[in-house]
Design an enzyme around this catalytic site. Sequence first.
Site, short mmCIF file in Angstrom:
data_model
loop_
_atom_site.label_atom_id
_atom_site.label_comp_id
_atom_site.label_asym_id
_atom_site.label_seq_id
_atom_site.Cartn_x
_atom_site.Cartn_y
_atom_site.Cartn_z
N GLY A 41 33.71 5.72 74.96
CA GLY A 41 34.83 6.58 75.36
C GLY A 41 34.56 7.18 76.74
O GLY A 41 33.43 7.55 77.06
N LEU A 44 37.15 13.10 79.14
CA LEU A 44 36.40 14.13 79.85
C LEU A 44 34.98 14.25 79.31
O LEU A 44 34.01 14.32 80.08
CB LEU A 44 37.12 15.48 79.76
CG LEU A 44 36.45 16.64 80.48
CD1 LEU A 44 36.15 16.31 81.92
CD2 LEU A 44 37.32 17.89 80.40
N GLY A 46 33.19 11.96 77.46
CA GLY A 46 32.45 10.72 77.63
C GLY A 46 32.06 10.45 79.08
O GLY A 46 30.92 10.10 79.37
N SER A 285 54.26 21.43 77.98
CA SER A 285 53.14 22.36 77.92
C SER A 285 53.51 23.66 77.23
O SER A 285 54.60 24.20 77.39
CB SER A 285 52.63 22.68 79.32
OG SER A 285 51.74 23.76 79.23
N ARG A 331 49.69 28.17 68.04
CA ARG A 331 50.45 26.94 67.85
C ARG A 331 50.85 26.70 66.41
O ARG A 331 51.99 26.28 66.14
CB ARG A 331 49.61 25.75 68.34
CG ARG A 331 49.43 25.79 69.83
CD ARG A 331 48.50 24.71 70.30
NE ARG A 331 48.46 24.72 71.77
CZ ARG A 331 47.70 23.91 72.50
NH1 ARG A 331 46.90 23.05 71.91
NH2 ARG A 331 47.73 23.97 73.80
N HIS A 402 49.14 16.69 67.34
CA HIS A 402 48.62 16.86 68.69
C HIS A 402 47.10 16.72 68.80
O HIS A 402 46.59 15.96 69.59
CB HIS A 402 49.06 18.23 69.19
CG HIS A 402 48.62 18.55 70.56
ND1 HIS A 402 48.89 17.73 71.64
CD2 HIS A 402 47.92 19.59 71.07
CE1 HIS A 402 48.39 18.27 72.74
NE2 HIS A 402 47.78 19.38 72.42
N ARG A 436 42.84 25.08 67.07
CA ARG A 436 42.29 25.18 68.42
C ARG A 436 43.21 26.03 69.29
O ARG A 436 44.43 25.90 69.24
CB ARG A 436 42.15 23.80 69.03
CG ARG A 436 41.63 23.82 70.44
CD ARG A 436 41.35 22.42 70.95
NE ARG A 436 42.55 21.62 71.14
CZ ARG A 436 43.44 21.80 72.12
NH1 ARG A 436 43.28 22.75 72.99
NH2 ARG A 436 44.50 21.02 72.19
N SER A 441 40.45 22.61 74.58
CA SER A 441 39.97 21.25 74.40
C SER A 441 39.19 20.76 75.62
O SER A 441 38.08 20.25 75.51
CB SER A 441 41.17 20.34 74.15
OG SER A 441 40.74 19.04 73.98
#
Lengths: 639, 247, 224
Positions: A41, A44, A46, A285, A331, A402, A436, A441
């Site tokens: 992967g 970001l 990896g 967003s 969320r 998501h 989260r 993330s």
Amino acid sequence: MSKLVSNIPGGPLADKWSNHKNSVKLVSPANKAKLDIIVVGTGLSGSSAAATLAELGYNVKSFCFQDSPRRAHSVAAQGGINAAKNYKNDGDSVFRLFSDIIKGGDYRAREANVYRAAEVSNQSIDQMVAAGVPFAREYSGYLDNRSFGGVQVSRTFYARGQTGQQCLLGAYSGLIRQISRGKVTMYSRRDMLDIVVVDGKARGIITRNLLTGEIERHSAHAVVLASGGYGTIYYLSTLAVGSNATAAWAAHKKGALFSNPSFVQIHPTSLPQLNDYQAKLTLMSESLRNDGRIWVPKEKGDKRHPNEIDEDQRDYYLERRYPAFGNLVPRDVASRAAKERCDAGYGVGETGLSVYLDFSRALEKQGKKAIESKYGNLFDLYEKITGINPYKEPMRIYPAGHYTMGGLWVDYNLMTTIPGLFAIGEANFSDNGANRLGAGSLMQCAGDGYFILPVTIGDYLADEIKTPRISTDMPEFDKAEKDVVEKIQRLMAVNGTQTVTSFHKRLGRIMWDHCGMIRNEEGLKKAIDKITGLKEEFWKDVRIPGTVGELNQELEKAIKVSDFFELGRLMCQDAIDRKESCGAHFREESQTPDGEAQRIDSEYSYVAAWEYQGEGKDHILHKEELKFEDAKIQKRSYK
Amino acid sequence: MDIKLKIWRQKDRKSQGSFVDYYLTGVSRDMSFLEMIDYLNKKLIENGDEPVAYEHDCREGICGSCALYINGRPHGPGDLVTTCELRMIKFNDGDTIVIEPWRAKSFPVIKDLIADRNAFDKIMEAGGFVSVNTGSAPEANSIPVPKPDSDEAFDAAICIGCGACVAACKNSSAMLFVAAKVSHLALLPQGKAESGKRARAMIARMDELGFGSCTNTGACEAECPKGISLAHIARLNREFLKEGFRS
Amino acid sequence: MNSFLNESVGRKFLVGISGLFLIMFLTVHLAVNLFLIAGQEAYNMAAYFMASTPAIRVMEPLLAAGFLLHIAYSSVLTFTNQGTRPQKYALVDQSETSSWPSRNMFVLGFLILIFLVLHLSNFWYNMKFGEMTYIEYGGVEVQDAYSLVTGKFIIWWYAVIYVAGAVFLGLHLVHGFSSAFQTLGLSNKLWYRRLKLIGTIYAVIIAAGFAFIPLWFLFGNLFS
């Protein structure tokens, strides 16, 4: 229980990471050059891990299924990346960031890991700025921050609506630099289909070359999975169409425990589905909720144009139900509230499956120019897709799958229950608990890849310096390759009548209906039956055109979907086991009298880690008890 | 609506390709362009034919995977859109739509509508980075960057590496791609130290890989789904020449 | 310095800088030509001044070098570019995305080159090596270039060729002017637009100026 040793270092919470860094074993530069590491992967986490490990001197082999590492799905993160810099002098600190994440995750994350994630967040920002990431700046030339996703400080660094792209390209540039130095060998267009375990340790992977169909063996002293989340199990989600669980699932089948699989974040502000052929849902967003107000008509089935519905005929249900946080509730709360309104018949649009996100007041107060500078690209995106101008009438939004908080169980060193197999970024379970926070993330991915894994992997590899380069001729590689080849042959041999996508859509529907925003035991059990039936049908009637030895996109999809059946089943099993509501996991059986989530700490304050028992069999549950010594346990309330 | 598709089919890198005509009925105006192709593929598979291979991933215009040359234009009609953002509402009942892969010596066709854009990574390897190791970064706010510079750097940094610039250019030049990276990093103090060296190395690699040179026609800027400006090419030229005269 | 000419941007630099040099020359050339309108003596004296001033004499080989450089390097670049797309597109629509002259600079350049050969053999060769008549103005004996030039322009097909040459030149300049600045890196978002405008105005002036002169004499002769 013996399987789960979390290896949390001793000492006060704030000193754990420093103490640990001071005590881990080191590998000398000369020895690093003799050690190989596979990183699967190139998102970001990896990319940053591969680049940093190569800088340290290890030989890195990096894999991605895309044509270029730059396309990994971190690229699509929009809103931002959190860090505890306290540039705004608004009282932020590492501890506050830590406690916000713990609280946001509804007390289902491991304290030590979360504190460390908050602690290294500042370094990640430094690193990215040095790599040329053009974060937004104030007129002074200093970095700008905004408030994001249900917290009361401004700690989010952002690059317009494209923060993920900029962070990823920063990490990618570091990776590319190590490729040019010969320290990373890049294998693009490869699907990882199995992991090779020799004498109990991860020693390599089996991949399929997506151009030629060739099954390849790659060996290393350690394997790092940075393969992302599994939200595409819902078919329609905000993820890239190619995102999948196959690498993580292969590791799981070889003995890595899978944690909290049912913890899936449903994002409240996605575009609603427009037609049956839609392949994904586009995310808008969450930052839009800073100025947008969410409402539905007060009257059921009111089909009038939104601009014709008067102010007093609108139900701003988030502001009504959650006066303290209003439109900025987390969320999961926003998503469930939207579903509740639509299920009750107040939804808008042709399908009745959407709610309005209205900017008229913000436009009136702040002017078009101010709104444009904040959300211009998002408004344009919305207009491009729907043909509706959000400056003139409200957007329509609906929740969509998501982010998956669940993932491979890892200890404090980010190592799975298979020694030598590490999991970072969204692929592991560790930092986000049951939900989260926005802009969390990228923060976790960068922290894992740049600063945590490169330290902790050394502790493992220090004992491997005498292990010579791993040969791919070992019987374990033969076996793994044979299994992969056989599975592919079985798939091709079905030669049925239905497309892979049609099965994926049906599976997604089952998951969305029964293991989505709201779950109950009856529905989950029904889902397991349905999934089992669908899986059988798949193996009898799927049609994969073409051959094995060529670029075959249908075969690629079929392999991924075949793993989703098993993962879907486990998600339901996990959701059945957890009879409480927490974070994104809402069990109808566990709610307060006024319909809010009811957490049950006395019984469910644990990480569920599931052990694979063979195809079609129930998993065995292992529990890692969670202790909260520093975070004050509160009821999560946004009223 | 009903449409006629003329799609380039090619078995693999070595085979000769050709156009195949498809008549597709029942296309909805709500569909995106790629959903229309998915719909075609569903029908092809159900008929026992091979689906059309094409690249796509994020479907929201940011990963840069999708790359179709539609009716003579990269990413089809309309400005500032990637193929995945193109909607069928741009087409009419009875239209003939010609779909080809990107064509350039440096982007060989792998299968059907997929061209190999690995050459872009190779250009980046020549210097598309800041040579900073993890851990050696100073405090992020220790170096202020004037907002206009930072904003302009961002405008260049939004390149998604889709290759539409190469596909659109009559010389198959990758100048806009190279310029986006060189300009992005040249505008920031963090990237400035290596700027000239970076410009020369990336240009040399671009030439070596068989991309053409720039004749400033502006087609790349007009077709770039992210609207990256030709001004960045001017900055690339400047950085290149400064370095050229220095060494 | 040497090595950067191995790279495309280095070569383009030579095309651009020689192009700007030729643009300067064209301005002077047009200015001198306009003396034709002023009459025989004015033009002949101007031509004499150009031919006899050492500082200008020195420019002649430089100008030739500029032309050669411009032609040689644009040819090299064009031929390299020709090979970059072995498999052509079935359908190309660049109507909205780039201008016709910008895509056809080499064709225009080639037409201008043909014109240039004709032009040089008509005038420059004759003035240098041919049989010229001389006229005396205030004790200075000068070549009667005026008669040579106007003698040609009153022939209709000569005039047509000269007008065509001017049009090709104008189209070449419409793109070439701003393109040269862009190649030298002397442009940004704001100035690119300005340079485009200045370049277009310049191209129109040059093309109109050069086309006007033969037409002036042609029609002057027809209606006299």
